[in-house]
Design a protein around this motif. Structure first.
Motif, PDB file in Angstrom:
ATOM      1  N   VAL A 201     -35.028 -33.977  -5.854  1.00 53.10           N
ATOM      2  CA  VAL A 201     -35.775 -32.724  -6.428  1.00 53.10           C
ATOM      3  C   VAL A 201     -35.284 -32.552  -7.834  1.00 53.10           C
ATOM      4  N   ALA A 202     -36.152 -31.838  -8.492  1.00 50.74           N
ATOM      5  CA  ALA A 202     -36.080 -31.299  -9.763  1.00 50.74           C
ATOM      6  C   ALA A 202     -37.114 -30.017  -9.949  1.00 50.74           C
ATOM      7  N   ASP A 203     -36.890 -29.311 -10.974  1.00 57.37           N
ATOM      8  CA  ASP A 203     -37.654 -28.201 -11.380  1.00 57.37           C
ATOM      9  C   ASP A 203     -39.100 -28.835 -11.820  1.00 57.37           C
ATOM     10  N   GLY A 204     -40.221 -28.126 -11.285  1.00 53.92           N
ATOM     11  CA  GLY A 204     -41.377 -28.456 -12.212  1.00 53.92           C
ATOM     12  C   GLY A 204     -41.925 -29.616 -11.715  1.00 53.92           C
ATOM     13  N   LEU A 205     -41.586 -30.252 -10.357  1.00 58.03           N
ATOM     14  CA  LEU A 205     -42.197 -31.638  -9.949  1.00 58.03           C
ATOM     15  C   LEU A 205     -43.836 -31.548  -9.880  1.00 58.03           C
ATOM     16  N   ARG A 206     -44.522 -32.606 -10.172  1.00 57.87           N
ATOM     17  CA  ARG A 206     -46.144 -32.540  -9.806  1.00 57.87           C
ATOM     18  C   ARG A 206     -46.016 -32.375  -8.270  1.00 57.87           C
ATOM     19  N   VAL A 207     -45.589 -33.125  -7.397  1.00 56.39           N
ATOM     20  CA  VAL A 207     -45.478 -33.200  -6.131  1.00 56.39           C
ATOM     21  C   VAL A 207     -44.170 -33.406  -5.414  1.00 56.39           C
ATOM     22  N   LEU A 208     -44.182 -32.377  -4.437  1.00 58.42           N
ATOM     23  CA  LEU A 208     -42.727 -32.401  -3.896  1.00 58.42           C
ATOM     24  C   LEU A 208     -43.284 -32.792  -2.236  1.00 58.42           C
ATOM     25  N   PHE A 209     -42.938 -34.011  -1.981  1.00 57.88           N
ATOM     26  CA  PHE A 209     -43.145 -34.560  -0.683  1.00 57.88           C
ATOM     27  C   PHE A 209     -42.237 -33.766   0.372  1.00 57.88           C
ATOM     28  N   CYS A 210     -42.614 -33.501   1.648  1.00 55.56           N
ATOM     29  CA  CYS A 210     -41.679 -32.745   2.336  1.00 55.56           C
ATOM     30  C   CYS A 210     -41.775 -33.499   3.723  1.00 55.56           C
ATOM     31  N   GLY A 211     -41.076 -34.371   4.526  1.00 56.08           N
ATOM     32  CA  GLY A 211     -41.025 -34.902   5.567  1.00 56.08           C
ATOM     33  C   GLY A 211     -40.774 -34.033   6.688  1.00 56.08           C
ATOM     34  N   ILE A 212     -40.812 -34.433   7.969  1.00 54.78           N
ATOM     35  CA  ILE A 212     -40.419 -33.401   8.975  1.00 54.78           C
ATOM     36  C   ILE A 212     -39.275 -33.244   9.094  1.00 54.78           C
ATOM     37  N   ASN A 213     -38.162 -34.217   9.345  1.00 55.81           N
ATOM     38  CA  ASN A 213     -36.686 -34.238   9.280  1.00 55.81           C
ATOM     39  C   ASN A 213     -36.210 -35.627   9.136  1.00 55.81           C
ATOM     40  N   PRO A 214     -34.971 -35.840   8.696  1.00 53.33           N
ATOM     41  CA  PRO A 214     -34.480 -37.157   8.795  1.00 53.33           C
ATOM     42  C   PRO A 214     -34.460 -37.895  10.034  1.00 53.33           C
ATOM     43  N   GLY A 215     -34.801 -39.197  10.003  1.00 50.87           N
ATOM     44  CA  GLY A 215     -34.513 -39.925  11.116  1.00 50.87           C
ATOM     45  C   GLY A 215     -33.060 -40.627  10.992  1.00 50.87           C
ATOM     46  N   LEU A 216     -32.817 -41.016  11.881  1.00 49.60           N
ATOM     47  CA  LEU A 216     -31.314 -41.634  12.050  1.00 49.60           C
ATOM     48  C   LEU A 216     -31.009 -42.768  11.066  1.00 49.60           C
ATOM     49  N   MET A 217     -32.177 -43.577  10.821  1.00 48.67           N
ATOM     50  CA  MET A 217     -31.892 -44.616   9.755  1.00 48.67           C
ATOM     51  C   MET A 217     -31.801 -44.043   8.293  1.00 48.67           C
ATOM     52  N   THR A 218     -32.649 -42.697   8.207  1.00 46.96           N
ATOM     53  CA  THR A 218     -32.471 -42.177   6.876  1.00 46.96           C
ATOM     54  C   THR A 218     -31.242 -41.647   6.839  1.00 46.96           C
ATOM     55  N   ALA A 219     -30.720 -41.278   7.893  1.00 44.05           N
ATOM     56  CA  ALA A 219     -29.329 -40.524   7.596  1.00 44.05           C
ATOM     57  C   ALA A 219     -28.358 -41.344   7.457  1.00 44.05           C
TER      58      ALA A 219
ATOM     59  N   PRO B  38     -30.993 -34.405  11.125  1.00 43.55           N
ATOM     60  CA  PRO B  38     -31.365 -35.674  11.583  1.00 43.55           C
ATOM     61  C   PRO B  38     -31.575 -35.971  13.039  1.00 43.55           C
ATOM     62  N   THR B  39     -32.553 -36.459  13.365  1.00 40.71           N
ATOM     63  CA  THR B  39     -32.849 -36.941  14.946  1.00 40.71           C
ATOM     64  C   THR B  39     -33.346 -38.228  15.058  1.00 40.71           C
ATOM     65  N   ALA B  40     -33.458 -38.746  16.279  1.00 40.03           N
ATOM     66  CA  ALA B  40     -33.997 -40.208  16.572  1.00 40.03           C
ATOM     67  C   ALA B  40     -35.522 -39.783  16.419  1.00 40.03           C
ATOM     68  N   ARG B  41     -35.784 -38.770  17.122  1.00 38.24           N
ATOM     69  CA  ARG B  41     -37.294 -38.297  17.014  1.00 38.24           C
ATOM     70  C   ARG B  41     -37.677 -36.888  16.759  1.00 38.24           C
ATOM     71  N   ALA B  42     -38.735 -36.850  16.241  1.00 36.72           N
ATOM     72  CA  ALA B  42     -39.224 -35.438  16.133  1.00 36.72           C
ATOM     73  C   ALA B  42     -39.184 -34.392  16.944  1.00 36.72           C
ATOM     74  N   ASP B  43     -39.499 -35.072  18.041  1.00 36.83           N
ATOM     75  CA  ASP B  43     -39.653 -34.003  19.281  1.00 36.83           C
ATOM     76  C   ASP B  43     -38.349 -33.520  19.695  1.00 36.83           C
ATOM     77  N   GLU B  44     -37.372 -34.020  19.126  1.00 36.73           N
ATOM     78  CA  GLU B  44     -35.941 -33.306  19.665  1.00 36.73           C
ATOM     79  C   GLU B  44     -35.777 -32.018  18.879  1.00 36.73           C
ATOM     80  N   LEU B  45     -36.679 -31.536  17.963  1.00 40.15           N
ATOM     81  CA  LEU B  45     -36.523 -30.211  17.269  1.00 40.15           C
ATOM     82  C   LEU B  45     -37.285 -29.240  17.966  1.00 40.15           C
ATOM     83  N   SER B  46     -36.698 -28.121  17.765  1.00 43.35           N
ATOM     84  CA  SER B  46     -37.383 -26.849  18.649  1.00 43.35           C
ATOM     85  C   SER B  46     -38.230 -26.297  17.590  1.00 43.35           C
ATOM     86  N   ALA B  47     -39.201 -25.418  18.227  1.00 44.87           N
ATOM     87  CA  ALA B  47     -40.122 -24.849  17.347  1.00 44.87           C
ATOM     88  C   ALA B  47     -39.354 -23.889  16.428  1.00 44.87           C
TER      89      ALA B  47
END
Length: 181
Positions: A21-39, A88-97
């Motif tokens: 991130v940086a200030d004033g970006l054109r677009v900030l993409f926002c994923g759900i959460n990091p997967g284990l490979m990302t982590a 980080p999780t293996a699957r997004a369905d591991e996250l709570s509301a």
């Protein structure tokens, strides 16, 4: 792409993946959460089946296909990456509301601080829960965060069979054109 054992991937559950991130970006993409490979790698959208990087290129956001390890190059294009939930999780369905809702509150504060032109949440279900908007659809939203406009994009996970790379690239390109105005 390095290969990881299951034990190494499981150990990645405790890692924090830094935002790009940086200030004033054109677009900030926002994923759900990091997967284990990302982590494990520290690079966003690192799982080989994830279509984020190819779709970003196909949509015209980047002049060439970037590898996850080249994520810092996004800043030179006025782009960045964060997540709704940092855990980080293996699957997004591991996250709570509640994790999604708390993530939405933290994301709102981050957007207020960084002031990107657009916030692009990649995943309509995650957006609906994080921002308590059950009727949200892919595309631009009525909601703004300060002066930041919000766009919901299809989730680039290889598990999202409703969207092909080509149809995702069309939607991402709609956002790119709006961000250039």
């Amino acid at each position: 792409m390095p290969r990881f054992t299951q034990a190494e991937l499981e150990a990645a559950r405790d890692r924090v993946v830094p935002d790009v991130v940086a200030d004033g970006l054109r677009v900030l993409f926002c994923g759900i959460n990091p997967g284990l490979m990302t982590a494990a790698t520290g690079h966003h959208f690192a799982r080989p089946g994830n279509r984020f990087w190819p779709v970003l290129h196909l949509s015209g956001f980047t002049p060439r296909l970037l590898a996850p390890a080249e994520q810092q190059e996004l800043l030179g294009h006025g782009l960045g990456i964060t997540n709704v939930v940092a855990r980080p999780t293996a699957r997004a369905d591991e996250l709570s509301a509640e994790e999604y809702r708390e993530g939405g509150r933290l994301l709102t504060a981050k957007v207020e601080r960084l002031r990107p032109r657009w916030l692009a949440v990649v995943g309509v279900t995650a957006y609906r829960v994080a921002f308590d908007d059950r009727t949200a659809r892919v595309g631009p939203q009525e909601r703004t965060i300060g002066d930041t406009r919000v766009w919901v994009l299809p989730n680039p996970s290889g598990l999202n069979a409703h969207w092909t790379a080509a149809t995702m690239a069309e939607e991402y390109a709609r956002l790119r054109r709006a961000a250039e105005e």
